[in-house]
Design an enzyme around this catalytic site. Sequence first.
Site, PDB file in Angstrom:
ATOM      1  NE  ARG A   1     -29.895 -23.478  99.084  1.00 12.11           N
ATOM      2  CZ  ARG A   1     -29.173 -22.430  98.707  1.00 12.11           C
ATOM      3  NH1 ARG A   1     -29.592 -21.211  98.952  1.00 12.11           N
ATOM      4  NH2 ARG A   1     -28.019 -22.602  98.096  1.00 12.11           N
TER       5      ARG A   1
ATOM      6  CD  GLU B   1     -23.512 -17.519  84.603  1.00  7.24           C
ATOM      7  OE1 GLU B   1     -22.801 -17.050  83.694  1.00  7.24           O
ATOM      8  OE2 GLU B   1     -23.288 -17.340  85.814  1.00  7.24           O
TER       9      GLU B   1
ATOM     10  CD  GLN C   1     -38.179 -14.937  67.995  1.00 12.42           C
ATOM     11  OE1 GLN C   1     -38.018 -14.032  67.190  1.00 12.42           O
ATOM     12  NE2 GLN C   1     -38.891 -16.009  67.729  1.00 12.42           N
ATOM     13  CG  ASP C   2     -34.904 -16.512  75.175  1.00 11.16           C
ATOM     14  OD1 ASP C   2     -33.928 -16.519  74.420  1.00 11.16           O
ATOM     15  OD2 ASP C   2     -34.810 -16.314  76.394  1.00 11.16           O
ATOM     16  CG  ASN C   3     -38.442 -19.085  69.669  1.00 13.91           C
ATOM     17  OD1 ASN C   3     -39.265 -18.193  69.651  1.00 13.91           O
ATOM     18  ND2 ASN C   3     -37.393 -19.089  68.873  1.00 13.91           N
TER      19      ASN C   3
ATOM     20  NE  ARG D   1     -42.822 -29.138  68.939  1.00 12.88           N
ATOM     21  CZ  ARG D   1     -44.001 -28.528  68.773  1.00 12.88           C
ATOM     22  NH1 ARG D   1     -44.180 -27.680  67.781  1.00 12.88           N
ATOM     23  NH2 ARG D   1     -44.988 -28.776  69.603  1.00 12.88           N
TER      24      ARG D   1
ATOM     25  CG  HIS E   1     -38.438 -25.572  61.109  1.00 10.10           C
ATOM     26  ND1 HIS E   1     -39.436 -25.465  60.182  1.00 10.10           N
ATOM     27  CD2 HIS E   1     -38.958 -26.261  62.145  1.00 10.10           C
ATOM     28  CE1 HIS E   1     -40.522 -26.056  60.640  1.00 10.10           C
ATOM     29  NE2 HIS E   1     -40.263 -26.563  61.830  1.00 10.10           N
TER      30      HIS E   1
ATOM     31  CE  LYS F   1     -33.424 -22.393  64.925  1.00  8.93           C
ATOM     32  NZ  LYS F   1     -34.305 -23.457  64.424  1.00  8.93           N
TER      33      LYS F   1
ATOM     34  CE1 TYR G   1     -36.096 -21.903  68.233  1.00  8.16           C
ATOM     35  CE2 TYR G   1     -37.215 -23.583  69.518  1.00  8.16           C
ATOM     36  CZ  TYR G   1     -37.188 -22.704  68.446  1.00  8.16           C
ATOM     37  OH  TYR G   1     -38.274 -22.618  67.606  1.00  8.16           O
TER      38      TYR G   1
ATOM     39  CG  ASP H   1     -40.293 -21.914  58.495  1.00 12.30           C
ATOM     40  OD1 ASP H   1     -39.182 -22.076  59.023  1.00 12.30           O
ATOM     41  OD2 ASP H   1     -41.243 -22.692  58.645  1.00 12.30           O
TER      42      ASP H   1
END
Length: 159
Positions: free
Chosen positions: A29, A34, A52-54, A64, A67, A76, A136, A147
């Site tokens: 399938r 997990e 928070q999820d990004n 990117r 940061h 993270k 993340y 930032d």
Amino acid sequence: MLRMDKFRVKRTVPEGILLLEPMHYSDERGFFVETYNKQDFKKLGISEDFVQDNQSCSRKGVIRGLHYQSKYPQGKLVRVLRGAIYDVMVDIRKGSPHYGKFLGITLDNRDRTMVYIPVGFAHGFLSLEDHTEVQYKTTDYYHPEYDAGVFWNDPSVAI
């Protein structure tokens, strides 16, 4: 390497970063993985709450980061949903024996390895394929006014 029922775990230098390979189960399938379980993560020493999820999608060659937040720092949990990245973490913990040093690893959707990055690291990545999607979780909310960053080509870091 530490083995748990659901994850293979590798500790790194600088200390605190964990490479997490979740067990995946495949059949005709498809597959099941997990990727997060608060109880299991607590056993690994990751007790922070993720708030928070990004998710980002990038073309090949996009950089990117690197940061961090000067106030409200974030830990993270990073994973690649599609494609591949060269993921970089720079130790910015004052007093750390590894201050200014970096760890760079390749993450992709094929081996499903994730990386846990604790507070105290600047983080960024280079997209190695078109349409690379990265997800993340963070341990604090994004505050754009705090930032900050490290240039990817900073000669003192020498990535």
